[in-house]
Design a protein around this motif. Structure first.
Motif, PDB file in Angstrom:
ATOM      1  N   GLY A  83       0.789  -1.227   0.000  1.00  0.00           N
ATOM      2  CA  GLY A  83       0.000   0.000   0.000  1.00  0.00           C
ATOM      3  C   GLY A  83       0.820   1.276   0.000  1.00  0.00           C
ATOM      4  N   LYS A  84       2.140   1.143  -0.016  1.00  0.00           N
ATOM      5  CA  LYS A  84       3.027   2.311   0.043  1.00  0.00           C
ATOM      6  C   LYS A  84       3.580   2.659  -1.336  1.00  0.00           C
ATOM      7  CE  LYS A  84       2.903   2.415   4.607  1.00  0.00           C
ATOM      8  NZ  LYS A  84       2.179   3.483   5.329  1.00  0.00           N
ATOM      9  N   ASN A  85       4.168   3.844  -1.413  1.00  0.00           N
ATOM     10  CA  ASN A  85       4.938   4.274  -2.583  1.00  0.00           C
ATOM     11  C   ASN A  85       6.411   4.125  -2.222  1.00  0.00           C
ATOM     12  OD1 ASN A  85       2.637   5.012  -4.071  1.00  0.00           O
ATOM     13  ND2 ASN A  85       2.612   7.046  -3.179  1.00  0.00           N
ATOM     14  N   ILE A  86       7.103   3.263  -2.941  1.00  0.00           N
ATOM     15  CA  ILE A  86       8.467   2.863  -2.574  1.00  0.00           C
ATOM     16  C   ILE A  86       9.449   3.262  -3.670  1.00  0.00           C
ATOM     17  CG2 ILE A  86       9.909   0.930  -1.848  1.00  0.00           C
ATOM     18  CD1 ILE A  86       7.129  -0.648  -1.601  1.00  0.00           C
ATOM     19  N   ALA A  87      10.420   4.100  -3.332  1.00  0.00           N
ATOM     20  CA  ALA A  87      11.488   4.453  -4.277  1.00  0.00           C
ATOM     21  C   ALA A  87      12.664   3.517  -4.044  1.00  0.00           C
ATOM     22  CB  ALA A  87      11.920   5.902  -4.082  1.00  0.00           C
ATOM     23  N   VAL A  88      13.167   2.922  -5.122  1.00  0.00           N
ATOM     24  CA  VAL A  88      14.276   1.967  -5.023  1.00  0.00           C
ATOM     25  C   VAL A  88      15.429   2.442  -5.895  1.00  0.00           C
ATOM     26  CG1 VAL A  88      15.027  -0.409  -5.396  1.00  0.00           C
ATOM     27  CG2 VAL A  88      12.689   0.047  -4.605  1.00  0.00           C
ATOM     28  N   GLY A  89      16.525   2.827  -5.271  1.00  0.00           N
ATOM     29  CA  GLY A  89      17.734   3.194  -6.002  1.00  0.00           C
ATOM     30  C   GLY A  89      18.480   1.933  -6.397  1.00  0.00           C
ATOM     31  N   THR A  90      18.586   1.695  -7.696  1.00  0.00           N
ATOM     32  CA  THR A  90      19.173   0.441  -8.149  1.00  0.00           C
ATOM     33  C   THR A  90      20.011   0.674  -9.413  1.00  0.00           C
ATOM     34  OG1 THR A  90      18.687  -1.894  -8.625  1.00  0.00           O
ATOM     35  CG2 THR A  90      17.065  -0.253  -9.394  1.00  0.00           C
ATOM     36  N   HIS A  91      20.178  -0.366 -10.212  1.00  0.00           N
ATOM     37  CA  HIS A  91      21.116  -0.356 -11.329  1.00  0.00           C
ATOM     38  C   HIS A  91      20.431  -0.916 -12.569  1.00  0.00           C
ATOM     39  CE1 HIS A  91      24.321   0.206  -8.269  1.00  0.00           C
ATOM     40  NE2 HIS A  91      23.456  -0.478  -7.551  1.00  0.00           N
ATOM     41  N   GLY A  92      20.950  -0.554 -13.733  1.00  0.00           N
ATOM     42  CA  GLY A  92      20.281  -0.873 -14.979  1.00  0.00           C
ATOM     43  C   GLY A  92      20.031  -2.342 -15.234  1.00  0.00           C
ATOM     44  N   ASN A  93      21.053  -3.176 -15.090  1.00  0.00           N
ATOM     45  CA  ASN A  93      20.892  -4.585 -15.444  1.00  0.00           C
ATOM     46  C   ASN A  93      19.964  -5.311 -14.486  1.00  0.00           C
ATOM     47  OD1 ASN A  93      22.661  -7.274 -16.727  1.00  0.00           O
ATOM     48  ND2 ASN A  93      22.402  -5.398 -17.912  1.00  0.00           N
ATOM     49  N   ILE A  94      20.150  -5.134 -13.184  1.00  0.00           N
ATOM     50  CA  ILE A  94      19.289  -5.829 -12.221  1.00  0.00           C
ATOM     51  C   ILE A  94      17.866  -5.297 -12.306  1.00  0.00           C
ATOM     52  CG2 ILE A  94      19.816  -4.327 -10.250  1.00  0.00           C
ATOM     53  CD1 ILE A  94      19.290  -8.170 -10.158  1.00  0.00           C
ATOM     54  N   MET A  95      17.718  -4.004 -12.575  1.00  0.00           N
ATOM     55  CA  MET A  95      16.386  -3.405 -12.735  1.00  0.00           C
ATOM     56  C   MET A  95      15.621  -4.080 -13.877  1.00  0.00           C
ATOM     57  SD  MET A  95      15.731   0.620 -13.522  1.00  0.00           S
ATOM     58  CE  MET A  95      14.317   1.200 -14.473  1.00  0.00           C
ATOM     59  N   VAL A  96      16.284  -4.265 -15.015  1.00  0.00           N
ATOM     60  CA  VAL A  96      15.620  -4.868 -16.170  1.00  0.00           C
ATOM     61  C   VAL A  96      15.409  -6.366 -15.947  1.00  0.00           C
ATOM     62  CG1 VAL A  96      15.745  -5.280 -18.661  1.00  0.00           C
ATOM     63  CG2 VAL A  96      16.448  -3.076 -17.717  1.00  0.00           C
ATOM     64  N   LEU A  97      16.301  -7.033 -15.246  1.00  0.00           N
ATOM     65  CA  LEU A  97      16.092  -8.443 -14.939  1.00  0.00           C
ATOM     66  C   LEU A  97      14.850  -8.629 -14.064  1.00  0.00           C
ATOM     67  CD1 LEU A  97      19.770  -9.609 -14.388  1.00  0.00           C
ATOM     68  CD2 LEU A  97      18.202 -10.442 -16.153  1.00  0.00           C
ATOM     69  N   ILE A  98      14.636  -7.717 -13.121  1.00  0.00           N
ATOM     70  CA  ILE A  98      13.419  -7.760 -12.300  1.00  0.00           C
ATOM     71  C   ILE A  98      12.193  -7.566 -13.189  1.00  0.00           C
ATOM     72  CG2 ILE A  98      12.101  -6.513 -10.536  1.00  0.00           C
ATOM     73  CD1 ILE A  98      14.903  -5.865  -9.234  1.00  0.00           C
ATOM     74  N   MET A  99      12.243  -6.560 -14.047  1.00  0.00           N
ATOM     75  CA  MET A  99      11.123  -6.273 -14.933  1.00  0.00           C
ATOM     76  C   MET A  99      10.893  -7.427 -15.912  1.00  0.00           C
ATOM     77  SD  MET A  99      11.887  -2.204 -15.528  1.00  0.00           S
ATOM     78  CE  MET A  99      10.410  -1.842 -16.509  1.00  0.00           C
ATOM     79  N   ASN A 100      11.977  -8.051 -16.361  1.00  0.00           N
ATOM     80  CA  ASN A 100      11.897  -9.175 -17.296  1.00  0.00           C
ATOM     81  C   ASN A 100      11.204 -10.382 -16.679  1.00  0.00           C
ATOM     82  OD1 ASN A 100      13.610 -11.882 -18.127  1.00  0.00           O
ATOM     83  ND2 ASN A 100      13.123 -10.610 -19.916  1.00  0.00           N
ATOM     84  N   TYR A 101      11.412 -10.590 -15.383  1.00  0.00           N
ATOM     85  CA  TYR A 101      10.729 -11.685 -14.687  1.00  0.00           C
ATOM     86  C   TYR A 101       9.214 -11.472 -14.741  1.00  0.00           C
ATOM     87  CZ  TYR A 101       9.249 -14.772 -10.882  1.00  0.00           C
ATOM     88  OH  TYR A 101       8.618 -15.741 -10.139  1.00  0.00           O
ATOM     89  N   LEU A 102       8.791 -10.220 -14.654  1.00  0.00           N
ATOM     90  CA  LEU A 102       7.375  -9.874 -14.626  1.00  0.00           C
ATOM     91  C   LEU A 102       6.765  -9.802 -16.022  1.00  0.00           C
ATOM     92  CD1 LEU A 102       7.839  -7.102 -11.938  1.00  0.00           C
ATOM     93  CD2 LEU A 102       6.737  -9.316 -11.554  1.00  0.00           C
ATOM     94  N   ASP A 103       7.590  -9.460 -17.010  1.00  0.00           N
ATOM     95  CA  ASP A 103       7.120  -9.367 -18.403  1.00  0.00           C
ATOM     96  C   ASP A 103       8.340  -9.509 -19.312  1.00  0.00           C
ATOM     97  OD1 ASP A 103       6.234  -8.648 -20.944  1.00  0.00           O
ATOM     98  OD2 ASP A 103       4.874  -7.114 -20.201  1.00  0.00           O
ATOM     99  N   LYS A 104       8.369 -10.569 -20.117  1.00  0.00           N
ATOM    100  CA  LYS A 104       9.550 -10.907 -20.918  1.00  0.00           C
ATOM    101  C   LYS A 104       9.916  -9.850 -21.961  1.00  0.00           C
ATOM    102  CE  LYS A 104      10.273 -14.709 -18.766  1.00  0.00           C
ATOM    103  NZ  LYS A 104      11.310 -14.679 -17.719  1.00  0.00           N
ATOM    104  N   LYS A 105       9.020  -8.918 -22.246  1.00  0.00           N
ATOM    105  CA  LYS A 105       9.371  -7.920 -23.254  1.00  0.00           C
ATOM    106  C   LYS A 105      10.429  -6.936 -22.751  1.00  0.00           C
ATOM    107  CE  LYS A 105       5.669  -4.543 -22.507  1.00  0.00           C
ATOM    108  NZ  LYS A 105       4.482  -3.977 -23.147  1.00  0.00           N
ATOM    109  N   TYR A 106      10.651  -6.908 -21.440  1.00  0.00           N
ATOM    110  CA  TYR A 106      11.731  -6.074 -20.905  1.00  0.00           C
ATOM    111  C   TYR A 106      13.014  -6.890 -21.004  1.00  0.00           C
ATOM    112  CZ  TYR A 106       7.805  -3.301 -19.393  1.00  0.00           C
ATOM    113  OH  TYR A 106       6.651  -2.555 -19.387  1.00  0.00           O
ATOM    114  N   ASP A 107      13.734  -6.676 -22.096  1.00  0.00           N
ATOM    115  CA  ASP A 107      14.848  -7.546 -22.454  1.00  0.00           C
ATOM    116  C   ASP A 107      16.142  -6.757 -22.639  1.00  0.00           C
ATOM    117  OD1 ASP A 107      14.354  -6.167 -24.813  1.00  0.00           O
ATOM    118  OD2 ASP A 107      13.687  -7.933 -25.943  1.00  0.00           O
ATOM    119  N   PHE A 108      17.100  -7.396 -23.271  1.00  0.00           N
ATOM    120  CA  PHE A 108      18.411  -6.784 -23.498  1.00  0.00           C
ATOM    121  C   PHE A 108      18.296  -5.462 -24.263  1.00  0.00           C
ATOM    122  CE2 PHE A 108      22.205  -6.468 -26.301  1.00  0.00           C
ATOM    123  CZ  PHE A 108      23.179  -6.293 -25.320  1.00  0.00           C
ATOM    124  N   HIS A 109      17.447  -5.428 -25.274  1.00  0.00           N
ATOM    125  CA  HIS A 109      17.289  -4.209 -26.072  1.00  0.00           C
ATOM    126  C   HIS A 109      16.638  -3.098 -25.247  1.00  0.00           C
ATOM    127  CE1 HIS A 109      18.621  -6.377 -29.578  1.00  0.00           C
ATOM    128  NE2 HIS A 109      17.734  -7.322 -29.324  1.00  0.00           N
TER     129      HIS A 109
END
Length: 197
Positions: free
Chosen positions: A130-156
């Motif tokens: 229920g909160k708004n959470i800001a996460v300071g992270t990095h490009g590759n791990i960020m996209v790997l997280i997103m890729n787990y949720l939706d495969k279209k978030y890929d290398f490109h």
């Protein structure tokens, strides 16, 4: 109950061999101040970052503005590509994306890094529902997280990211409902929806 996770790719950093202590560059500090001003309008409740200095520096401004501490979560640290610097970064990073189970010596495969990143994501979704959470992270791990949720978030997609960049992921419990790019380095609100359910 809706939970918003703002994945913030860190701002530009000054290269040093010290991966953990590498600081933001002058331009990175300027951009970090701009995104923190932007995030202040998003009613952020919780600020989390990987332990890397450049990730912490990118979001510590919003933590100060809302009177909170930056919570360190190691699961959001950048993926370790290899134990030692690689000769050809582009080729090395391409190979791990082409073969998700492959890892260079001493490094993490996409599967290993993704498991770590998504585990941290589900942990904060459960802890700060229920909160708004800001996460300071990095490009590759960020996209790997997103890729787990939706495969279209890929290398490109990863190659298209700005530094810094912000994607807002909206969840109901642990179910992803919406992804919106809300900020880019140009400083304009994007509202580019990449996923809707």
């Amino acid at each position: 109950m809706q939970t918003n996770v703002y994945l913030v790719r860190h701002a530009h950093s000054t290269f040093t061999p010290d991966e953990l202590g590498r600081p933001l560059s002058v331009q990175g500090l300027i951009d970090a101040d701009r995104i923190n001003s932007f995030l202040e309008k998003e009613d952020i409740d919780v600020v989390i970052a990987s332990q890397y200095k450049r990730a912490v520096q990118t979001v510590e401004g919003i933590a100060q503005r809302i009177g909170k501490e930056v919570i360190i979560e190691n699961g959001f640290k950048e993926r370790k590509l290899a134990e030692n610097p690689v000769d050809d970064f582009d080729s090395a990073i391409s190979k791990v994306w082409q073969n998700p189970s492959f890892s260079w010596e001493g490094g993490e495969s996409n599967i290993e890094a993704q498991k770590r990143g998504i585990s941290a994501t589900f942990k904060i979704l459960n802890r700060y529902e229920g909160k708004n959470i800001a996460v300071g992270t990095h490009g590759n791990i960020m996209v790997l997280i997103m890729n787990y949720l939706d495969k279209k978030y890929d290398f490109h997609f990863w190659k298209s990211l700005d530094m810094p960049d912000i994607y807002k992921l909206t969840f109901n419990k642990a179910i992803l409902h919406d992804v919106t790019r809300i900020w880019s380095r140009e400083g304009h609100r994007k509202n580019e929806r990449g996923y809707q359910k």
